[in-house]
Enzyme design. Structure first.
Site, short mmCIF file in Angstrom:
data_model
loop_
_atom_site.label_atom_id
_atom_site.label_comp_id
_atom_site.label_asym_id
_atom_site.label_seq_id
_atom_site.Cartn_x
_atom_site.Cartn_y
_atom_site.Cartn_z
N PHE A 143 0.87 -1.18 0.00
CA PHE A 143 0.00 0.00 0.00
C PHE A 143 0.90 1.22 0.00
O PHE A 143 1.60 1.48 0.99
CB PHE A 143 -0.89 -0.05 1.24
N LEU A 145 1.24 4.96 0.22
CA LEU A 145 0.70 6.29 0.56
C LEU A 145 1.80 7.21 1.06
O LEU A 145 2.01 8.29 0.52
CB LEU A 145 -0.41 6.16 1.60
N SER A 152 2.49 12.46 7.81
CA SER A 152 1.24 12.81 8.47
C SER A 152 0.36 13.71 7.61
O SER A 152 -0.81 13.90 7.94
CB SER A 152 1.53 13.50 9.81
N GLU A 382 0.76 4.74 10.62
CA GLU A 382 -0.71 4.83 10.56
C GLU A 382 -1.26 5.81 11.60
O GLU A 382 -2.29 5.58 12.21
CB GLU A 382 -1.34 3.45 10.66
N GLY A 383 -0.53 6.92 11.76
CA GLY A 383 -0.96 7.99 12.65
C GLY A 383 -0.13 8.06 13.90
O GLY A 383 -0.18 7.18 14.74
#
Length: 403
Positions: A143, A145, A152, A382-383
């Site tokens: 994935f 991104l 962020s 993931e954050g």
């Protein structure tokens, strides 16, 4: 309201002190125990060496075995997926991360990011082409991104997709991509000219054998060492028009995928915490100092009690969020609540467990330091803590502090 007399109460179970297992169905327990047994057989005997060597040998075989367990795309319906409940998927994530965060990351990226994106936003042709092989572990997905300069703030991504006739041409770089160099398919997010920054982002299903695509592996990591982490390089990758995910426009697409993956982390982090806590309990029972087991000292028992409270509160929170997901009522802010709390508490449990093991706590003979260093990555990806704090802050006040 009656209370059972003490003689009728079930015995206290140190591994399940507040009786969370009572909330699980026989099928839930069977799935959990199956994944736990697989991890004990296939991962735990080797994980310390894999971690020390900084590699995950046999990842393709492991993926096929996980596929045969139904662990890949576990909560998705159809296309060879298991169609399990969200709670059952969470239990699997907990057991996999109790072995190692890298193994859970393999499953999360495969199922909750790559497969989820295709399943939710893809065309029927894309689903039929990719999902059955991915569910079986025959095809590994990744994935794309995060970028070198945009983590962020994905709206600022520089990877760009331009129209050339009926085709799309992708150029750019992605960073910190789990499974990247072993993947057969990549879900890549890119800016297009179809909108302003953020609104024109589209997802693309990219076969990794496409000309111009490469995925050099990232080495020299001190966290998630038993995991394949890569950079994705897209140098004029030409894709047909039907490579775009038709159901996703703007950031809502990739962010919904991340929310699904974060849910697995809420459970998984408690697996790393549980493994470290159990190592500390076992060590405290057998390690002797000053003529007695250190588990008999008040300060050690205080540490164990505090860790047990946070561990099982976290598992209970994960279970609650799982029931909400199964009911179609789980909000992204609630996932942020779980990820923020559980990863942060898991790291605290690992660090306290290390103090109980003393100098032995830094040895790979025990799992504690491995889990602690892995969770430093889980805390960020993931954050980050700060991003989830601001998500909750906005939800609590109605005021946006991101910009």
């Amino acid at each position: 309201m009656s209370t059972a007399p003490p003689s009728k109460l079930p015995p206290f179970d140190p591994r399940d002190p507040i009786g969370i297992d009572d909330l699980l169905s026989p099928e839930d327990l069977a799935i959990r125990d199956t994944v736990r047994a697989w991890a004990a057989d296939r991962v735990l005997p080797h994980i310390a060496q894999w971690y020390e060597d900084g590699e995950l040998p046999g990842i393709r075989e492991l993926a096929r075995e996980l596929g045969s367990l139904g662990a890949l795309g576990m909560s998705l319906q159809g296309y060879g997926c298991a169609g399990a409940t969200a709670v059952q998927y969470g239990l699997a994530c907990l057991e996999l991360e109790a072995a190692d965060s890298g193994i859970r990351s393999l499953v999360s990226v495969q199922g909750s990011l790559a497969m989820y994106a295709i399943h939710r936003f893809g065309s029927e042709e894309q689903k039929q082409r990719w999902l059955p092989g991915m569910a079986a572990g025959e095809i590994i997905g990744c994935f794309g991104l995060t970028e070198p300069d945009h983590g962020s703030d994905p709206a600022g991504m520089r990877t760009h997709a331009k129209r050339d006739g009926e085709d799309w041409v992708l150029s750019g770089r992605k960073m910190w991509i789990t499974n990247g160099s072993v993947a057969g398919v990549a879900v890549v997010w890119a800016q297009t000219d179809d909108g302003s920054a953020g609104t024109g982002i589209r997802g693309f299903v990219v076969p990794t054998d496409a000309p111009g695509f490469s995925a050099p592996e990232i080495r020299h990591k001190w966290s998630l060492r038993a995991s394949v982490t890569s950079e994705l390089v897209l140098d004029g990758v030409r894709l047909p028009a039907d490579a775009v995910l038709p159901g996703a426009t703007g950031l809502r697409g990739p962010l919904s995928c991340l929310s699904h993956a974060r849910y697995g982390i809420v459970w998984g982090a408690m697996g790393a915490a549980r493994a470290s806590f159990e190592a500390a309990v076992d060590y405290a029972r057998t390690r002797e100092q000053f003529g007695k087991s250190i588990g008999g000292f008040q300060l050690t028992q205080a540490k164990l009690a505090d860790m047990a409270v946070e561990l099982h509160k976290g598992i209970l929170l994960a279970h609650h969020l799982g029931r909400r997901m199964d009911a179609g009522r789980l909000r992204p802010e609630q996932v942020s609540f779980g990820k923020l709390n559980n990863v942060r508490e898991a790291i605290g449990i690992c660090r306290t467990s290390r103090t109980i093991l003393g100098a032995n706590g830094i040895s790979l003979e025990y799992p504690v330091m491995r889990h602690a260093t892995n969770l430093e990555s889980v805390l960020t990806y993931e954050g980050t803590v700060e991003m989830h704090q601001l998500v909750l802050g906005k939800a609590l006040t109605g005021l946006d502090a991101f910009r």
